[in-house]
Design a protein around this motif. Structure first.
Motif, PDB file in Angstrom:
ATOM      1  N   VAL A   1       0.828  -1.202   0.000  1.00  0.00           N
ATOM      2  CA  VAL A   1       0.000   0.000   0.000  1.00  0.00           C
ATOM      3  C   VAL A   1       0.865   1.256   0.000  1.00  0.00           C
ATOM      4  O   VAL A   1       1.847   1.331   0.724  1.00  0.00           O
ATOM      5  CB  VAL A   1      -0.935   0.003   1.240  1.00  0.00           C
ATOM      6  CG1 VAL A   1      -1.697   1.298   1.350  1.00  0.00           C
ATOM      7  CG2 VAL A   1      -1.882  -1.170   1.176  1.00  0.00           C
ATOM      8  N   GLU A   2       0.464   2.222  -0.803  1.00  0.00           N
ATOM      9  CA  GLU A   2       1.076   3.546  -0.802  1.00  0.00           C
ATOM     10  C   GLU A   2       0.092   4.496  -0.131  1.00  0.00           C
ATOM     11  O   GLU A   2      -1.067   4.573  -0.522  1.00  0.00           O
ATOM     12  CB  GLU A   2       1.344   4.000  -2.233  1.00  0.00           C
ATOM     13  CG  GLU A   2       2.323   3.128  -2.971  1.00  0.00           C
ATOM     14  CD  GLU A   2       2.370   3.448  -4.456  1.00  0.00           C
ATOM     15  OE1 GLU A   2       1.780   4.468  -4.874  1.00  0.00           O
ATOM     16  OE2 GLU A   2       2.991   2.675  -5.183  1.00  0.00           O
ATOM     17  N   PHE A   3       0.554   5.219   0.880  1.00  0.00           N
ATOM     18  CA  PHE A   3      -0.273   6.083   1.718  1.00  0.00           C
ATOM     19  C   PHE A   3       0.174   7.515   1.482  1.00  0.00           C
ATOM     20  O   PHE A   3       1.211   7.930   1.978  1.00  0.00           O
ATOM     21  CB  PHE A   3      -0.057   5.640   3.175  1.00  0.00           C
ATOM     22  CG  PHE A   3      -0.860   6.349   4.222  1.00  0.00           C
ATOM     23  CD1 PHE A   3      -2.207   6.590   4.074  1.00  0.00           C
ATOM     24  CD2 PHE A   3      -0.252   6.730   5.402  1.00  0.00           C
ATOM     25  CE1 PHE A   3      -2.934   7.204   5.065  1.00  0.00           C
ATOM     26  CE2 PHE A   3      -0.965   7.342   6.411  1.00  0.00           C
ATOM     27  CZ  PHE A   3      -2.313   7.584   6.236  1.00  0.00           C
ATOM     28  N   THR A   4      -0.581   8.273   0.667  1.00  0.00           N
ATOM     29  CA  THR A   4      -0.169   9.633   0.300  1.00  0.00           C
ATOM     30  C   THR A   4      -1.336  10.603   0.421  1.00  0.00           C
ATOM     31  O   THR A   4      -2.484  10.198   0.635  1.00  0.00           O
ATOM     32  CB  THR A   4       0.360   9.675  -1.145  1.00  0.00           C
ATOM     33  OG1 THR A   4      -0.674   9.211  -2.025  1.00  0.00           O
ATOM     34  CG2 THR A   4       1.588   8.810  -1.327  1.00  0.00           C
ATOM     35  N   ASP A   5      -1.044  11.871   0.224  1.00  0.00           N
ATOM     36  CA  ASP A   5      -2.062  12.930   0.189  1.00  0.00           C
ATOM     37  C   ASP A   5      -3.051  12.821   1.360  1.00  0.00           C
ATOM     38  O   ASP A   5      -4.255  12.732   1.157  1.00  0.00           O
ATOM     39  CB  ASP A   5      -2.829  12.921  -1.135  1.00  0.00           C
ATOM     40  CG  ASP A   5      -1.938  13.156  -2.325  1.00  0.00           C
ATOM     41  OD1 ASP A   5      -0.846  13.728  -2.148  1.00  0.00           O
ATOM     42  OD2 ASP A   5      -2.323  12.759  -3.431  1.00  0.00           O
ATOM     43  N   ILE A   6      -2.538  12.867   2.556  1.00  0.00           N
ATOM     44  CA  ILE A   6      -3.398  12.742   3.742  1.00  0.00           C
ATOM     45  C   ILE A   6      -4.226  14.009   3.879  1.00  0.00           C
ATOM     46  O   ILE A   6      -3.678  15.105   4.023  1.00  0.00           O
ATOM     47  CB  ILE A   6      -2.564  12.507   5.012  1.00  0.00           C
ATOM     48  CG1 ILE A   6      -1.769  11.216   4.892  1.00  0.00           C
ATOM     49  CG2 ILE A   6      -3.456  12.483   6.234  1.00  0.00           C
ATOM     50  CD1 ILE A   6      -0.788  10.999   6.031  1.00  0.00           C
ATOM     51  N   ASP A   7      -5.536  13.859   3.823  1.00  0.00           N
ATOM     52  CA  ASP A   7      -6.443  14.978   4.031  1.00  0.00           C
ATOM     53  C   ASP A   7      -6.561  15.269   5.518  1.00  0.00           C
ATOM     54  O   ASP A   7      -6.436  16.398   5.949  1.00  0.00           O
ATOM     55  CB  ASP A   7      -7.810  14.634   3.421  1.00  0.00           C
ATOM     56  CG  ASP A   7      -8.777  15.795   3.482  1.00  0.00           C
ATOM     57  OD1 ASP A   7      -8.315  16.948   3.554  1.00  0.00           O
ATOM     58  OD2 ASP A   7     -10.001  15.554   3.451  1.00  0.00           O
ATOM     59  N   TYR A   8      -6.812  14.236   6.292  1.00  0.00           N
ATOM     60  CA  TYR A   8      -6.767  14.343   7.745  1.00  0.00           C
ATOM     61  C   TYR A   8      -6.467  12.975   8.333  1.00  0.00           C
ATOM     62  O   TYR A   8      -6.666  11.943   7.687  1.00  0.00           O
ATOM     63  CB  TYR A   8      -8.082  14.911   8.327  1.00  0.00           C
ATOM     64  CG  TYR A   8      -9.204  13.916   8.384  1.00  0.00           C
ATOM     65  CD1 TYR A   8      -9.407  13.123   9.513  1.00  0.00           C
ATOM     66  CD2 TYR A   8     -10.068  13.756   7.311  1.00  0.00           C
ATOM     67  CE1 TYR A   8     -10.436  12.204   9.561  1.00  0.00           C
ATOM     68  CE2 TYR A   8     -11.093  12.844   7.351  1.00  0.00           C
ATOM     69  CZ  TYR A   8     -11.281  12.068   8.477  1.00  0.00           C
ATOM     70  OH  TYR A   8     -12.293  11.158   8.527  1.00  0.00           O
ATOM     71  N   ILE A   9      -5.974  12.982   9.555  1.00  0.00           N
ATOM     72  CA  ILE A   9      -5.749  11.737  10.284  1.00  0.00           C
ATOM     73  C   ILE A   9      -6.036  12.016  11.751  1.00  0.00           C
ATOM     74  O   ILE A   9      -5.627  13.048  12.286  1.00  0.00           O
ATOM     75  CB  ILE A   9      -4.341  11.171  10.065  1.00  0.00           C
ATOM     76  CG1 ILE A   9      -4.204   9.806  10.736  1.00  0.00           C
ATOM     77  CG2 ILE A   9      -3.278  12.124  10.537  1.00  0.00           C
ATOM     78  CD1 ILE A   9      -2.991   9.009  10.288  1.00  0.00           C
ATOM     79  N   ASP A  10      -6.785  11.132  12.358  1.00  0.00           N
ATOM     80  CA  ASP A  10      -7.124  11.254  13.777  1.00  0.00           C
ATOM     81  C   ASP A  10      -6.736   9.949  14.437  1.00  0.00           C
ATOM     82  O   ASP A  10      -7.235   8.886  14.070  1.00  0.00           O
ATOM     83  CB  ASP A  10      -8.617  11.533  13.936  1.00  0.00           C
ATOM     84  CG  ASP A  10      -9.013  11.746  15.378  1.00  0.00           C
ATOM     85  OD1 ASP A  10      -8.173  12.259  16.156  1.00  0.00           O
ATOM     86  OD2 ASP A  10     -10.153  11.406  15.745  1.00  0.00           O
TER      87      ASP A  10
END
Length: 185
Positions: free
Chosen positions: A173-182
């Motif tokens: 998995v590629e995890f990019t362009d995080i809009d938000y993380i809680d």
């Protein structure tokens, strides 16, 4: 910090058992105690003069400007209830794990014939204590935002996309362009 580091700091604050001091003078006294009685160190931390800190402590000044009030609150929150935070982190790293809610772009490297086009997804997933422990250890050793992001991506990959090893064994998995993380624990 970065978006993940900020989210971890916010998660720490959910563990507070008491509210932070309300008045500027009480907040200054708290920081003064944390800095070992040095008004100069408090002033440097807040970006104000040493005399300004002394005025708040003596009561001659009571209402800080919005900018100073925001810095004062942020600095107090950083140091407030360190043992409570430590206990919450230890609980998450050994028994409870953590929950990650995020909206980000996920792309995949997978077997031929599958779709690997990146798309934005909203995911809420509980991660086991091992990932919480790795995340806290990396943060404590000064890891960069990319390393923290890689740990969260690996946890989401294993728990959400691979369903704890029951499917999609070759998926990366590629995890990019995080809009938000809680993050909560």
């Amino acid at each position: 910090m970065g978006i993940i580091g900020d989210s971890l700091a916010a998660a720490d604050q959910y563990a507070f058992t008491r509210p932070i001091p309300k008045t500027a003078a009480a907040r200054m006294r708290f920081l003064l105690k944390r800095e070992g009685g040095s008004t100069k160190a408090v002033a440097q931390r807040l970006g104000v003069s040493q005399r300004t800190v002394q005025r708040y402590l003596s009561g001659r000044r009571k209402h800080p400007t919005k900018a100073v009030a925001a810095r004062l609150e942020a600095e107090v929150r950083k140091d407030w209830q360190p043992r409570v935070r430590q206990r919450a982190r230890r609980q998450a790293a050994t028994a409870g794990g953590m929950t990650v809610e995020t909206r980000a772009r996920f792309g995949f490297t997978a077997a031929p014939g599958t779709t690997d086009d990146a798309r934005v997804r909203r995911i809420t997933q509980h991660l086991p204590p091992a990932y919480a422990a790795r995340l806290f250890d990396a943060r404590a050793t000064g890891a960069g935002e990319q390393q923290l992001r890689d740990i969260v991506a690996e946890g989401l990959q294993e728990q959400y996309f691979k369903d704890a090893g029951r499917r999609a064994h070759d998926l990366v998995v590629e995890f990019t362009d995080i809009d938000y993380i809680d993050i909560s624990y």
